[in-house]
Design a protein around this motif. Structure first.
Motif, PDB file in Angstrom:
ATOM      1  N   THR A   1      27.610 -81.801 -32.041  1.00 28.78           N
ATOM      2  CA  THR A   1      28.751 -82.450 -31.415  1.00 28.78           C
ATOM      3  C   THR A   1      29.980 -82.385 -32.301  1.00 28.78           C
ATOM      4  OG1 THR A   1      27.299 -83.958 -30.225  1.00 28.78           O
ATOM      5  CG2 THR A   1      29.596 -84.629 -30.447  1.00 28.78           C
ATOM      6  N   ALA A   2      29.805 -82.580 -33.595  1.00 32.64           N
ATOM      7  CA  ALA A   2      30.950 -82.593 -34.511  1.00 32.64           C
ATOM      8  C   ALA A   2      31.664 -81.247 -34.503  1.00 32.64           C
ATOM      9  CB  ALA A   2      30.497 -82.952 -35.918  1.00 32.64           C
ATOM     10  N   ALA A   3      30.914 -80.163 -34.594  1.00 32.69           N
ATOM     11  CA  ALA A   3      31.531 -78.836 -34.589  1.00 32.69           C
ATOM     12  C   ALA A   3      32.234 -78.574 -33.257  1.00 32.69           C
ATOM     13  CB  ALA A   3      30.481 -77.765 -34.859  1.00 32.69           C
ATOM     14  N   PHE A   4      31.608 -79.000 -32.164  1.00 29.45           N
ATOM     15  CA  PHE A   4      32.216 -78.821 -30.842  1.00 29.45           C
ATOM     16  C   PHE A   4      33.569 -79.515 -30.767  1.00 29.45           C
ATOM     17  CE2 PHE A   4      32.972 -80.423 -26.541  1.00 29.45           C
ATOM     18  CZ  PHE A   4      32.842 -79.277 -25.778  1.00 29.45           C
TER      19      PHE A   4
ATOM     20  N   VAL B   1      29.065 -93.227 -25.729  1.00 23.61           N
ATOM     21  CA  VAL B   1      28.601 -91.842 -25.581  1.00 23.61           C
ATOM     22  C   VAL B   1      27.686 -91.460 -26.731  1.00 23.61           C
ATOM     23  CG1 VAL B   1      29.336 -89.419 -25.595  1.00 23.61           C
ATOM     24  CG2 VAL B   1      30.615 -91.103 -24.261  1.00 23.61           C
ATOM     25  N   GLN B   2      28.152 -91.688 -27.958  1.00 21.85           N
ATOM     26  CA  GLN B   2      27.366 -91.317 -29.132  1.00 21.85           C
ATOM     27  C   GLN B   2      27.748 -92.241 -30.284  1.00 21.85           C
ATOM     28  OE1 GLN B   2      27.162 -87.146 -29.863  1.00 21.85           O
ATOM     29  NE2 GLN B   2      26.097 -87.350 -31.809  1.00 21.85           N
ATOM     30  N   PRO B   3      27.063 -93.363 -30.442  1.00 21.07           N
ATOM     31  CA  PRO B   3      27.434 -94.344 -31.463  1.00 21.07           C
ATOM     32  C   PRO B   3      27.514 -93.732 -32.855  1.00 21.07           C
ATOM     33  CG  PRO B   3      25.780 -95.247 -29.976  1.00 21.07           C
ATOM     34  CD  PRO B   3      25.893 -93.800 -29.647  1.00 21.07           C
ATOM     35  N   GLY B   4      28.618 -94.027 -33.525  1.00 24.34           N
ATOM     36  CA  GLY B   4      28.794 -93.569 -34.897  1.00 24.34           C
ATOM     37  C   GLY B   4      29.351 -92.174 -35.044  1.00 24.34           C
ATOM     38  N   ALA B   5      29.472 -91.411 -33.948  1.00 19.53           N
ATOM     39  CA  ALA B   5      29.914 -90.022 -34.048  1.00 19.53           C
ATOM     40  C   ALA B   5      31.429 -89.892 -34.088  1.00 19.53           C
ATOM     41  CB  ALA B   5      29.364 -89.202 -32.886  1.00 19.53           C
ATOM     42  N   PHE B   6      32.142 -90.926 -33.623  1.00 24.50           N
ATOM     43  CA  PHE B   6      33.599 -90.869 -33.547  1.00 24.50           C
ATOM     44  C   PHE B   6      34.216 -92.054 -34.275  1.00 24.50           C
ATOM     45  CE2 PHE B   6      31.967 -88.642 -29.864  1.00 24.50           C
ATOM     46  CZ  PHE B   6      32.791 -87.541 -29.731  1.00 24.50           C
ATOM     47  N   GLU B   7      35.347 -91.797 -34.902  1.00 22.42           N
ATOM     48  CA  GLU B   7      36.145 -92.864 -35.506  1.00 22.42           C
ATOM     49  C   GLU B   7      37.563 -92.731 -34.972  1.00 22.42           C
ATOM     50  OE1 GLU B   7      36.078 -94.057 -39.891  1.00 22.42           O
ATOM     51  OE2 GLU B   7      37.961 -92.943 -39.709  1.00 22.42           O
ATOM     52  N   VAL B   8      38.019 -93.707 -34.196  1.00 25.68           N
ATOM     53  CA  VAL B   8      39.348 -93.670 -33.609  1.00 25.68           C
ATOM     54  C   VAL B   8      40.224 -94.708 -34.303  1.00 25.68           C
ATOM     55  CG1 VAL B   8      40.692 -93.690 -31.478  1.00 25.68           C
ATOM     56  CG2 VAL B   8      38.254 -93.096 -31.392  1.00 25.68           C
ATOM     57  N   ARG B   9      41.353 -94.262 -34.816  1.00 29.30           N
ATOM     58  CA  ARG B   9      42.320 -95.145 -35.459  1.00 29.30           C
ATOM     59  C   ARG B   9      43.694 -94.867 -34.873  1.00 29.30           C
ATOM     60  NH1 ARG B   9      41.196 -97.088 -40.472  1.00 29.30           N
ATOM     61  NH2 ARG B   9      42.956 -98.471 -39.981  1.00 29.30           N
ATOM     62  N   SER B  10      44.684 -95.649 -35.279  1.00 28.72           N
ATOM     63  CA  SER B  10      46.036 -95.439 -34.788  1.00 28.72           C
ATOM     64  C   SER B  10      47.047 -95.718 -35.889  1.00 28.72           C
ATOM     65  CB  SER B  10      46.317 -96.324 -33.569  1.00 28.72           C
ATOM     66  OG  SER B  10      46.246 -97.699 -33.922  1.00 28.72           O
ATOM     67  N   ALA B  11      48.289 -95.293 -35.650  1.00 31.45           N
ATOM     68  CA  ALA B  11      49.384 -95.511 -36.597  1.00 31.45           C
ATOM     69  C   ALA B  11      50.695 -95.356 -35.842  1.00 31.45           C
ATOM     70  CB  ALA B  11      49.304 -94.529 -37.762  1.00 31.45           C
ATOM     71  N   GLY B  12      51.781 -95.808 -36.462  1.00 28.69           N
ATOM     72  CA  GLY B  12      53.089 -95.741 -35.832  1.00 28.69           C
ATOM     73  C   GLY B  12      54.091 -94.980 -36.677  1.00 28.69           C
ATOM     74  N   THR B  13      54.973 -94.246 -36.006  1.00 28.85           N
ATOM     75  CA  THR B  13      55.994 -93.487 -36.722  1.00 28.85           C
ATOM     76  C   THR B  13      57.031 -94.403 -37.356  1.00 28.85           C
ATOM     77  OG1 THR B  13      57.264 -93.199 -34.668  1.00 28.85           O
ATOM     78  CG2 THR B  13      55.700 -91.455 -35.260  1.00 28.85           C
ATOM     79  N   ARG B  14      57.216 -95.573 -36.779  1.00 31.69           N
ATOM     80  CA  ARG B  14      58.059 -96.632 -37.367  1.00 31.69           C
ATOM     81  C   ARG B  14      57.324 -97.958 -37.159  1.00 31.69           C
ATOM     82  NH1 ARG B  14      61.056 -92.876 -35.311  1.00 31.69           N
ATOM     83  NH2 ARG B  14      61.149 -93.720 -33.211  1.00 31.69           N
ATOM     84  N   ALA B  15      56.196 -98.036 -37.795  1.00 32.18           N
ATOM     85  CA  ALA B  15      55.257 -99.126 -37.517  1.00 32.18           C
ATOM     86  C   ALA B  15      55.788-100.482 -37.937  1.00 32.18           C
ATOM     87  CB  ALA B  15      53.929 -98.856 -38.219  1.00 32.18           C
TER      88      ALA B  15
END
Length: 209
Positions: free
Chosen positions: A148-151, A47-61
Motif C-alpha cells: 500500500t505504501a508504494a502504491f 481503511v488501514q489503521p496506522g498506514a496513513f498520517e494526515v496533518r495540516s498547516a497554514g501558509t499564514r497560520a
C-alpha cells in the motif's frame, strides 16, 4: 470519533514501514485544512489503521489556535474529532515530510511550490486531486499488489499524468471557499465543496485498501 492509532504497519519482511504522510494546507490552518485533515484521518484509519498520517498547516497560520467552532461542528458531524488541534505555520521542513500535499486553493498550491519546487508533482488542490482519482478509476487503475505504501507514494505521479482528463469547468472549481470571519452559510458552502472530494479520496482508498 477517531479510531485509536494502531501499531505501526509492517512491510512484507516484517520490518516497520513509515506511514504515508498526507498534508492539507490552507491559510490560517483553523477552518478548511483542519476539516480535511481530521476527516481524511478518520476515514483512512478505517481503511488501514496506522498506514496513513494526515496533518495540516497554514501558509499564514494563526499558530497555536484551535479549529474554528463551525469547522469543529463539521468535523464532529462526520464522525471525526477536533480535539487536541493547534494551528501551525507551513515550513519547508514540514513539506519535506509529505508524500502528498492537498491544498485548499490554487493559490495555496502555488505557495507550497514556491517553498519547495520539488513538490510540483506531489501537490494538488484537494478538489482537483479527487477528479484525478476519478479519471484513474475510469482507466481501471489496479489495486496495490500487497504494498500500500508504494502504491500511494506512486499515486501523485499517476494522478499528474491524467491532469488533462480532470480539468475544472471553471478555475474556481479547484478551490474551497475560505469561511474565516464569515457566516454559517459560507461554512456550509465550504462543506459542500470539500466533503465530496474527501468522500472520493476515501472511496478510492477503500476500494484499494
Amino acid at each position: 470519533m477517531l479510531l485509536p492509532k494502531a501499531s505501526e504497519p509492517e512491510t512484507s519482511d516484517g520490518s516497520p514501514s513509515v506511514p504515508i504522510r498526507i498534508l492539507t494546507v490552507c491559510t490560517g490552518n483553523i477552518c478548511r485544512s483542519p476539516v480535511a485533515e481530521r476527516l481524511l484521518q478518520t476515514g483512512l484509519n478505517q481503511v488501514q489503521p496506522g498506514a496513513f498520517e494526515v496533518r495540516s498547516a497554514g501558509t499564514r497560520a494563526m499558530a497555536g489556535d484551535p479549529i474554528q467552532p463551525l469547522s469543529q461542528d463539521i468535523i464532529t458531524s462526520y464522525g471525526g474529532t477536533p480535539d487536541g488541534f493547534a494551528a501551525r505555520q507551513l515550513t519547508p521542513e514540514i513539506l519535506r515530510q509529505a508524500d502528498l500535499v492537498l491544498a485548499m486553493s490554487a493559490q495555496h498550491r502555488g505557495e507550497v511550490i514556491h517553498l519547495d519546487a520539488s513538490l510540483l508533482k506531489r501537490t494538488f488542490t484537494i478538489r482537483e486531486f479527487a477528479r484525478m482519482l476519478e479519471a484513474l478509476e475510469d482507466r481501471g487503475i489496479p489495486a496495490p499488489a500487497g504494498d500500500t505504501a508504494a502504491f500511494w507514494r506512486d499515486l501523485p505521479a499517476r494522478a499528474a499524468a491524467v491532469r488533462h482528463l480532470a480539468q475544472a469547468a471553471e478555475p474556481a472549481d479547484n478551490d474551497v471557499v475560505d469561511p474565516y470571519r464569515r457566516g454559517p452559510e459560507i461554512y456550509r458552502q465550504m462543506e459542500d465543496e470539500l466533503s465530496p472530494a474527501i468522500r472520493t479520496i476515501l472511496r478510492f482508498a477503500r476500494q484499494r485498501g
